[in-house]
Motif scaffolding. Sequence first.
Motif, PDB file in Angstrom:
ATOM      1  N   GLU A   2       2.020  -3.061   4.220  1.00 25.85           N
ATOM      2  CA  GLU A   2       1.452  -1.666   4.629  1.00 25.85           C
ATOM      3  C   GLU A   2       2.770  -0.774   4.749  1.00 25.85           C
ATOM      4  O   GLU A   2       3.510  -0.738   5.730  1.00 25.85           O
ATOM      5  CB  GLU A   2       0.571  -1.560   5.755  1.00 25.85           C
ATOM      6  CG  GLU A   2      -0.562  -2.645   5.477  1.00 25.85           C
ATOM      7  CD  GLU A   2      -1.715  -2.384   6.850  1.00 25.85           C
ATOM      8  OE1 GLU A   2      -1.315  -1.784   7.861  1.00 25.85           O
ATOM      9  OE2 GLU A   2      -2.928  -3.200   6.685  1.00 25.85           O
ATOM     10  N   THR A   3       2.669   0.381   3.960  1.00 23.57           N
ATOM     11  CA  THR A   3       3.556   1.361   4.381  1.00 23.57           C
ATOM     12  C   THR A   3       2.843   2.707   4.402  1.00 23.57           C
ATOM     13  O   THR A   3       1.818   2.825   4.386  1.00 23.57           O
ATOM     14  CB  THR A   3       4.339   1.589   3.092  1.00 23.57           C
ATOM     15  OG1 THR A   3       3.950   2.471   2.107  1.00 23.57           O
ATOM     16  CG2 THR A   3       4.828   0.245   2.474  1.00 23.57           C
ATOM     17  N   PHE A   4       3.434   3.765   5.115  1.00 22.52           N
ATOM     18  CA  PHE A   4       3.295   5.081   5.049  1.00 22.52           C
ATOM     19  C   PHE A   4       3.617   5.988   3.923  1.00 22.52           C
ATOM     20  O   PHE A   4       3.121   7.005   4.064  1.00 22.52           O
ATOM     21  CB  PHE A   4       3.901   5.692   6.464  1.00 22.52           C
ATOM     22  CG  PHE A   4       3.192   5.213   7.770  1.00 22.52           C
ATOM     23  CD1 PHE A   4       1.934   4.540   7.924  1.00 22.52           C
ATOM     24  CD2 PHE A   4       4.149   5.069   8.847  1.00 22.52           C
ATOM     25  CE1 PHE A   4       1.661   4.125   9.019  1.00 22.52           C
ATOM     26  CE2 PHE A   4       3.586   4.450  10.030  1.00 22.52           C
ATOM     27  CZ  PHE A   4       2.365   4.166  10.324  1.00 22.52           C
ATOM     28  N   GLY A   5       4.099   5.281   3.041  1.00 19.75           N
ATOM     29  CA  GLY A   5       4.496   6.073   1.858  1.00 19.75           C
ATOM     30  C   GLY A   5       5.749   6.250   1.663  1.00 19.75           C
ATOM     31  O   GLY A   5       6.706   5.870   2.318  1.00 19.75           O
ATOM     32  N   THR A   6       6.209   7.158   0.507  1.00 20.13           N
ATOM     33  CA  THR A   6       7.419   7.204  -0.165  1.00 20.13           C
ATOM     34  C   THR A   6       7.896   8.743  -0.252  1.00 20.13           C
ATOM     35  O   THR A   6       8.134   9.324   0.892  1.00 20.13           O
ATOM     36  CB  THR A   6       7.549   6.513  -1.548  1.00 20.13           C
ATOM     37  OG1 THR A   6       6.536   7.062  -2.255  1.00 20.13           O
ATOM     38  CG2 THR A   6       7.700   5.081  -1.345  1.00 20.13           C
ATOM     39  N   TYR A   7       7.467   9.361  -1.185  1.00 19.09           N
ATOM     40  CA  TYR A   7       7.802  10.729  -1.256  1.00 19.09           C
ATOM     41  C   TYR A   7       7.104  11.666  -0.426  1.00 19.09           C
ATOM     42  O   TYR A   7       5.936  11.489  -0.227  1.00 19.09           O
ATOM     43  CB  TYR A   7       7.480  11.194  -2.754  1.00 19.09           C
ATOM     44  CG  TYR A   7       7.846  12.588  -2.939  1.00 19.09           C
ATOM     45  CD1 TYR A   7       9.173  13.470  -3.104  1.00 19.09           C
ATOM     46  CD2 TYR A   7       6.610  13.838  -2.905  1.00 19.09           C
ATOM     47  CE1 TYR A   7       9.113  14.764  -3.223  1.00 19.09           C
ATOM     48  CE2 TYR A   7       6.722  15.100  -3.115  1.00 19.09           C
ATOM     49  CZ  TYR A   7       8.099  15.365  -3.138  1.00 19.09           C
ATOM     50  OH  TYR A   7       8.276  16.841  -3.386  1.00 19.09           O
ATOM     51  N   THR A  21       0.761  -1.241   0.121  1.00 20.43           N
ATOM     52  CA  THR A  21      -0.089   0.061   0.108  1.00 20.43           C
ATOM     53  C   THR A  21       0.972   1.238   0.041  1.00 20.43           C
ATOM     54  O   THR A  21       2.015   1.273   0.491  1.00 20.43           O
ATOM     55  CB  THR A  21      -0.936  -0.042   1.167  1.00 20.43           C
ATOM     56  OG1 THR A  21      -0.133   0.221   2.374  1.00 20.43           O
ATOM     57  CG2 THR A  21      -1.781  -1.282   1.271  1.00 20.43           C
ATOM     58  N   ASN A  22       0.338   2.317  -0.351  1.00 24.49           N
ATOM     59  CA  ASN A  22       0.767   3.650  -0.377  1.00 24.49           C
ATOM     60  C   ASN A  22       1.990   3.972  -1.086  1.00 24.49           C
ATOM     61  O   ASN A  22       2.769   4.877  -0.759  1.00 24.49           O
ATOM     62  CB  ASN A  22       0.797   3.971   1.012  1.00 24.49           C
ATOM     63  CG  ASN A  22      -0.319   4.130   1.613  1.00 24.49           C
ATOM     64  OD1 ASN A  22      -1.369   4.403   1.289  1.00 24.49           O
ATOM     65  ND2 ASN A  22      -0.628   3.583   3.019  1.00 24.49           N
ATOM     66  N   LEU A  23       2.515   3.192  -2.144  1.00 23.02           N
ATOM     67  CA  LEU A  23       3.710   3.377  -2.652  1.00 23.02           C
ATOM     68  C   LEU A  23       3.519   4.567  -3.907  1.00 23.02           C
ATOM     69  O   LEU A  23       2.713   4.267  -4.832  1.00 23.02           O
ATOM     70  CB  LEU A  23       4.375   2.065  -3.490  1.00 23.02           C
ATOM     71  CG  LEU A  23       4.759   0.927  -2.308  1.00 23.02           C
ATOM     72  CD1 LEU A  23       5.199  -0.270  -3.233  1.00 23.02           C
ATOM     73  CD2 LEU A  23       5.652   1.543  -1.457  1.00 23.02           C
TER      74      LEU A  23
END
Length: 215
Positions: A119-124, A82-84
Amino acid sequence: MAVVAALTLAACSGDRGRRSSARKPTPAAQLMPGITSAPIRQCLGRLAEQGVDFQPLPDRDFGGGCLAYGSVKLLDVGTPTTNLGAMTCPLASAFSGWVRFGVVPASRAWLGSEVVKVETFGTYNCRTINGIGATGRLSEHARSNAVDVAAFILADGRRISVKTDYRSADPGVRGFIKAVHQSACKRFATVLSPDYNAAHNDHFHLDMGRGPFCR
């Protein structure tokens, strides 16, 4: 396979399901029109050889040192994530390898069930390292060169999160967390965990900036 339409930097990968054996990633040659940087072309070629489905993104300069150069959008690494958003190609390559050859095997070995979602909190994210104010050294997130991993969903329904399970009393969960952390330290330049500081109590920060540093 037709090239996937351009996606925004904030788009999520969603629950695309496990990779079908009949599905093939887009050939790297079809993804490189207009890309003149030799290192980026070489990295995209390596990423394609990993069997990863991805889309190169246009270079973007957002001002203030925040940018996304040589970045890609990961579409399918074999495990839904998620959230990539935008990730530099080296980060995308390291992350894909970590999920496929570090996280998934560790879940089988330590938990007896396979990770089916990350599950991730995102990248950029255009921000400084401490995330407070407009001054200070920029985070690798501001260069699309970092990803924050929050949790892992297993096939048996369990959710193993960094926040609640990093210091679990369960030896299997604790062994899994330790294994994925150690595996990350072999692939990324910088790995920060709850052992580093309170700001990382709920995620693993993984980046390809300065290092090596593993905590």
